[in-house]
Design a protein around this motif. Structure first.
Motif, PDB file in Angstrom:
ATOM      1  N   SER A 272     -10.009   9.387 -11.092  1.00  0.00           N
ATOM      2  CA  SER A 272      -9.987   8.844  -9.732  1.00  0.00           C
ATOM      3  C   SER A 272     -11.098   7.813  -9.623  1.00  0.00           C
ATOM      4  CB  SER A 272     -10.146   9.945  -8.676  1.00  0.00           C
ATOM      5  OG  SER A 272     -11.392  10.585  -8.826  1.00  0.00           O
ATOM      6  N   MET A 273     -11.100   7.059  -8.525  1.00  0.00           N
ATOM      7  CA  MET A 273     -12.063   5.975  -8.364  1.00  0.00           C
ATOM      8  C   MET A 273     -12.407   5.810  -6.906  1.00  0.00           C
ATOM      9  SD  MET A 273     -13.486   3.107  -9.795  1.00  0.00           S
ATOM     10  CE  MET A 273     -14.371   1.782  -8.987  1.00  0.00           C
ATOM     11  N   SER A 274     -13.714   5.720  -6.631  1.00  0.00           N
ATOM     12  CA  SER A 274     -14.228   5.373  -5.305  1.00  0.00           C
ATOM     13  C   SER A 274     -15.247   4.274  -5.505  1.00  0.00           C
ATOM     14  CB  SER A 274     -14.894   6.573  -4.632  1.00  0.00           C
ATOM     15  OG  SER A 274     -13.957   7.552  -4.310  1.00  0.00           O
ATOM     16  N   GLY A 275     -15.000   3.117  -4.930  1.00  0.00           N
ATOM     17  CA  GLY A 275     -15.913   1.996  -5.088  1.00  0.00           C
ATOM     18  C   GLY A 275     -15.157   0.718  -5.335  1.00  0.00           C
ATOM     19  N   PHE A 276     -15.790  -0.181  -6.105  1.00  0.00           N
ATOM     20  CA  PHE A 276     -15.198  -1.492  -6.387  1.00  0.00           C
ATOM     21  C   PHE A 276     -14.779  -1.563  -7.843  1.00  0.00           C
ATOM     22  CE2 PHE A 276     -15.465  -6.067  -7.380  1.00  0.00           C
ATOM     23  CZ  PHE A 276     -14.466  -6.498  -6.520  1.00  0.00           C
ATOM     24  N   ASP A 277     -13.558  -1.996  -8.068  1.00  0.00           N
ATOM     25  CA  ASP A 277     -12.973  -2.080  -9.394  1.00  0.00           C
ATOM     26  C   ASP A 277     -12.647  -3.543  -9.672  1.00  0.00           C
ATOM     27  OD1 ASP A 277     -11.867  -0.265 -11.562  1.00  0.00           O
ATOM     28  OD2 ASP A 277     -10.130  -1.537 -11.155  1.00  0.00           O
ATOM     29  N   LEU A 278     -13.271  -4.110 -10.701  1.00  0.00           N
ATOM     30  CA  LEU A 278     -13.084  -5.515 -11.051  1.00  0.00           C
ATOM     31  C   LEU A 278     -12.490  -5.600 -12.445  1.00  0.00           C
ATOM     32  CD1 LEU A 278     -13.629  -8.486 -10.225  1.00  0.00           C
ATOM     33  CD2 LEU A 278     -15.851  -8.247 -11.361  1.00  0.00           C
ATOM     34  N   SER A 279     -11.356  -6.273 -12.578  1.00  0.00           N
ATOM     35  CA  SER A 279     -10.666  -6.397 -13.857  1.00  0.00           C
ATOM     36  C   SER A 279     -10.380  -7.851 -14.161  1.00  0.00           C
ATOM     37  CB  SER A 279      -9.341  -5.638 -13.829  1.00  0.00           C
ATOM     38  OG  SER A 279      -9.546  -4.264 -13.633  1.00  0.00           O
ATOM     39  N   LEU A 280     -10.374  -8.188 -15.455  1.00  0.00           N
ATOM     40  CA  LEU A 280     -10.001  -9.539 -15.847  1.00  0.00           C
ATOM     41  C   LEU A 280      -8.488  -9.640 -16.013  1.00  0.00           C
ATOM     42  CD1 LEU A 280     -12.828 -10.630 -18.284  1.00  0.00           C
ATOM     43  CD2 LEU A 280     -12.585 -11.073 -15.850  1.00  0.00           C
ATOM     44  N   ILE A 281      -7.913  -8.959 -16.986  1.00  0.00           N
ATOM     45  CA  ILE A 281      -6.463  -8.922 -17.204  1.00  0.00           C
ATOM     46  C   ILE A 281      -6.117  -7.568 -17.795  1.00  0.00           C
ATOM     47  CG2 ILE A 281      -6.194 -11.407 -17.539  1.00  0.00           C
ATOM     48  CD1 ILE A 281      -6.109 -10.872 -20.551  1.00  0.00           C
ATOM     49  N   GLY A 282      -4.847  -7.242 -17.851  1.00  0.00           N
ATOM     50  CA  GLY A 282      -4.447  -6.029 -18.553  1.00  0.00           C
ATOM     51  C   GLY A 282      -3.795  -4.988 -17.688  1.00  0.00           C
ATOM     52  N   TYR A 283      -4.235  -3.749 -17.893  1.00  0.00           N
ATOM     53  CA  TYR A 283      -3.610  -2.584 -17.282  1.00  0.00           C
ATOM     54  C   TYR A 283      -4.686  -1.655 -16.756  1.00  0.00           C
ATOM     55  CZ  TYR A 283      -0.751   1.633 -16.955  1.00  0.00           C
ATOM     56  OH  TYR A 283      -0.113   2.755 -16.509  1.00  0.00           O
ATOM     57  N   ARG A 284      -4.608  -1.296 -15.490  1.00  0.00           N
ATOM     58  CA  ARG A 284      -5.582  -0.390 -14.880  1.00  0.00           C
ATOM     59  C   ARG A 284      -4.839   0.812 -14.338  1.00  0.00           C
ATOM     60  NH1 ARG A 284      -9.368   2.681 -14.363  1.00  0.00           N
ATOM     61  NH2 ARG A 284     -11.102   2.336 -12.954  1.00  0.00           N
ATOM     62  N   GLN A 285      -5.204   2.016 -14.790  1.00  0.00           N
ATOM     63  CA  GLN A 285      -4.532   3.250 -14.390  1.00  0.00           C
ATOM     64  C   GLN A 285      -5.545   4.194 -13.755  1.00  0.00           C
ATOM     65  OE1 GLN A 285      -1.205   4.413 -14.722  1.00  0.00           O
ATOM     66  NE2 GLN A 285      -1.853   6.246 -13.677  1.00  0.00           N
ATOM     67  N   ILE A 286      -5.224   4.653 -12.541  1.00  0.00           N
ATOM     68  CA  ILE A 286      -5.975   5.706 -11.861  1.00  0.00           C
ATOM     69  C   ILE A 286      -5.026   6.893 -11.770  1.00  0.00           C
ATOM     70  CG2 ILE A 286      -7.212   6.397  -9.780  1.00  0.00           C
ATOM     71  CD1 ILE A 286      -8.544   4.028 -11.175  1.00  0.00           C
ATOM     72  N   ASN A 287      -5.371   7.997 -12.424  1.00  0.00           N
ATOM     73  CA  ASN A 287      -4.482   9.152 -12.483  1.00  0.00           C
ATOM     74  C   ASN A 287      -4.516  10.019 -11.229  1.00  0.00           C
ATOM     75  OD1 ASN A 287      -3.539   8.536 -15.096  1.00  0.00           O
ATOM     76  ND2 ASN A 287      -5.432   9.343 -15.952  1.00  0.00           N
ATOM     77  N   GLY A 288      -5.488   9.816 -10.366  1.00  0.00           N
ATOM     78  CA  GLY A 288      -5.604  10.557  -9.116  1.00  0.00           C
ATOM     79  C   GLY A 288      -5.579   9.589  -7.945  1.00  0.00           C
ATOM     80  N   ASN A 289      -6.596   9.685  -7.075  1.00  0.00           N
ATOM     81  CA  ASN A 289      -6.684   8.839  -5.878  1.00  0.00           C
ATOM     82  C   ASN A 289      -7.639   7.675  -6.080  1.00  0.00           C
ATOM     83  OD1 ASN A 289      -4.949  10.605  -4.507  1.00  0.00           O
ATOM     84  ND2 ASN A 289      -6.653  11.885  -3.874  1.00  0.00           N
ATOM     85  N   PHE A 290      -7.415   6.606  -5.325  1.00  0.00           N
ATOM     86  CA  PHE A 290      -8.280   5.424  -5.350  1.00  0.00           C
ATOM     87  C   PHE A 290      -8.761   5.144  -3.934  1.00  0.00           C
ATOM     88  CE2 PHE A 290      -8.977   0.873  -4.893  1.00  0.00           C
ATOM     89  CZ  PHE A 290      -9.875   0.635  -5.925  1.00  0.00           C
ATOM     90  N   ASN A 291     -10.074   4.973  -3.775  1.00  0.00           N
ATOM     91  CA  ASN A 291     -10.680   4.604  -2.489  1.00  0.00           C
ATOM     92  C   ASN A 291     -11.613   3.433  -2.737  1.00  0.00           C
ATOM     93  OD1 ASN A 291      -9.728   6.857  -0.794  1.00  0.00           O
ATOM     94  ND2 ASN A 291     -10.937   8.082  -2.208  1.00  0.00           N
ATOM     95  N   GLY A 292     -11.288   2.271  -2.183  1.00  0.00           N
ATOM     96  CA  GLY A 292     -12.155   1.120  -2.364  1.00  0.00           C
ATOM     97  C   GLY A 292     -11.379  -0.163  -2.497  1.00  0.00           C
ATOM     98  N   GLY A 293     -11.958  -1.074  -3.274  1.00  0.00           N
ATOM     99  CA  GLY A 293     -11.343  -2.373  -3.479  1.00  0.00           C
ATOM    100  C   GLY A 293     -11.111  -2.636  -4.945  1.00  0.00           C
ATOM    101  N   HIS A 294      -9.991  -3.282  -5.239  1.00  0.00           N
ATOM    102  CA  HIS A 294      -9.648  -3.653  -6.608  1.00  0.00           C
ATOM    103  C   HIS A 294      -9.303  -5.133  -6.640  1.00  0.00           C
ATOM    104  CE1 HIS A 294      -7.923  -3.714 -10.588  1.00  0.00           C
ATOM    105  NE2 HIS A 294      -6.905  -4.379 -10.062  1.00  0.00           N
ATOM    106  N   LEU A 295      -9.874  -5.849  -7.628  1.00  0.00           N
ATOM    107  CA  LEU A 295      -9.581  -7.268  -7.784  1.00  0.00           C
ATOM    108  C   LEU A 295      -9.295  -7.557  -9.245  1.00  0.00           C
ATOM    109  CD1 LEU A 295      -9.509 -10.228  -6.805  1.00  0.00           C
ATOM    110  CD2 LEU A 295     -11.977 -10.302  -7.196  1.00  0.00           C
ATOM    111  N   ALA A 296      -8.120  -8.103  -9.521  1.00  0.00           N
ATOM    112  CA  ALA A 296      -7.782  -8.623 -10.847  1.00  0.00           C
ATOM    113  C   ALA A 296      -8.129 -10.107 -10.802  1.00  0.00           C
ATOM    114  CB  ALA A 296      -6.312  -8.411 -11.156  1.00  0.00           C
ATOM    115  N   VAL A 297      -9.216 -10.490 -11.474  1.00  0.00           N
ATOM    116  CA  VAL A 297      -9.772 -11.841 -11.374  1.00  0.00           C
ATOM    117  C   VAL A 297      -8.738 -12.905 -11.690  1.00  0.00           C
ATOM    118  CG1 VAL A 297     -11.514 -13.421 -12.294  1.00  0.00           C
ATOM    119  CG2 VAL A 297     -12.107 -11.032 -11.852  1.00  0.00           C
ATOM    120  N   PHE A 298      -8.019 -12.753 -12.794  1.00  0.00           N
ATOM    121  CA  PHE A 298      -7.020 -13.747 -13.177  1.00  0.00           C
ATOM    122  C   PHE A 298      -5.631 -13.378 -12.684  1.00  0.00           C
ATOM    123  CE2 PHE A 298     -10.379 -14.244 -16.395  1.00  0.00           C
ATOM    124  CZ  PHE A 298     -10.775 -15.518 -16.046  1.00  0.00           C
TER     125      PHE A 298
END
Length: 190
Positions: free
Chosen positions: A54-80
């Motif tokens: 799970s994830m709480s907070g800010f998630d920053l990714s360049l490219i690819g695949y992002r998997q959260i197996n539980g809950n997500f609380n926050g912000g996610h940005l795929a830069v490209f």
């Protein structure tokens, strides 16, 4: 030596008990600061993707695949923007990615080319928006939701149960004033 082992054990125990993070991930399985079984509680930076519980907070990714197996609380940005962002549970927050896929309820918003939600959704902005539950606002080229409680705005809009308004070139609502209408459709007892 015993002191180093004790400190390493305490660090590992606190990570498991309190959640891991921050995380730096090169690719899923090649992650530093957390594993796919850990929950992140503040920040994750992902080059080609990552997987966590799970994830709480800010998630920053360049490219690819992002998997959260539980809950997500926050912000996610795929830069490209070239990323699939998948949350198996509920999501509270905002995500910008090529494909956003939420397995539970979405309380917040998703922005992407394709947005899919298997529960209820507050806000979707994208090319194709698909919600299996109830959607509040869908803005896109093609919008589908089992039930709409607000607005669908797009080229093609479709729902079984409309409790709001549809604006688009083709609007289908099983309980609409007419099932299919151009430009605008609303429910019979609006």
């Amino acid at each position: 030596m015993k002191l180093k082992m004790l400190l390493a054990g305490l660090t590992l125990a606190s990570t498991v008990a309190l959640g891991a993070g921050p995380q730096l991930s090169v690719a899923p399985g090649l992650q530093f600061g957390a594993t796919k079984y850990d929950s992140i509680d503040n920040f994750s930076f992902n080059l080609l993707g990552a997987e966590n519980q799970s994830m709480s907070g800010f998630d920053l990714s360049l490219i690819g695949y992002r998997q959260i197996n539980g809950n997500f609380n926050g912000g996610h940005l795929a830069v490209f923007g070239f990323e699939a962002f998948r949350v198996a549970g509920d999501m509270t927050g905002v995500s910008l990615a090529l494909w956003n896929d939420v397995g539970g309820n979405l309380n917040g918003g998703t922005i992407g080319i394709v947005n899919t939600t298997r529960g209820n959704a507050t806000f979707n902005l994208g090319g194709v928006n698909y919600v299996e539950g109830k959607a509040m606002v869908q803005l896109g080229f093609v919008n589908y939701s089992q039930s709409v409680g607000g607005l669908q705005f797009g080229f093609v809009n479709a729902t079984q149960n409309l409790e709001g308004i549809q604006v688009g070139f083709v609007n289908y609502a099983a309980n609409g004033i007419l099932p299919v209408l151009p430009i605008i459709n609303f429910r019979k007892s609006f």
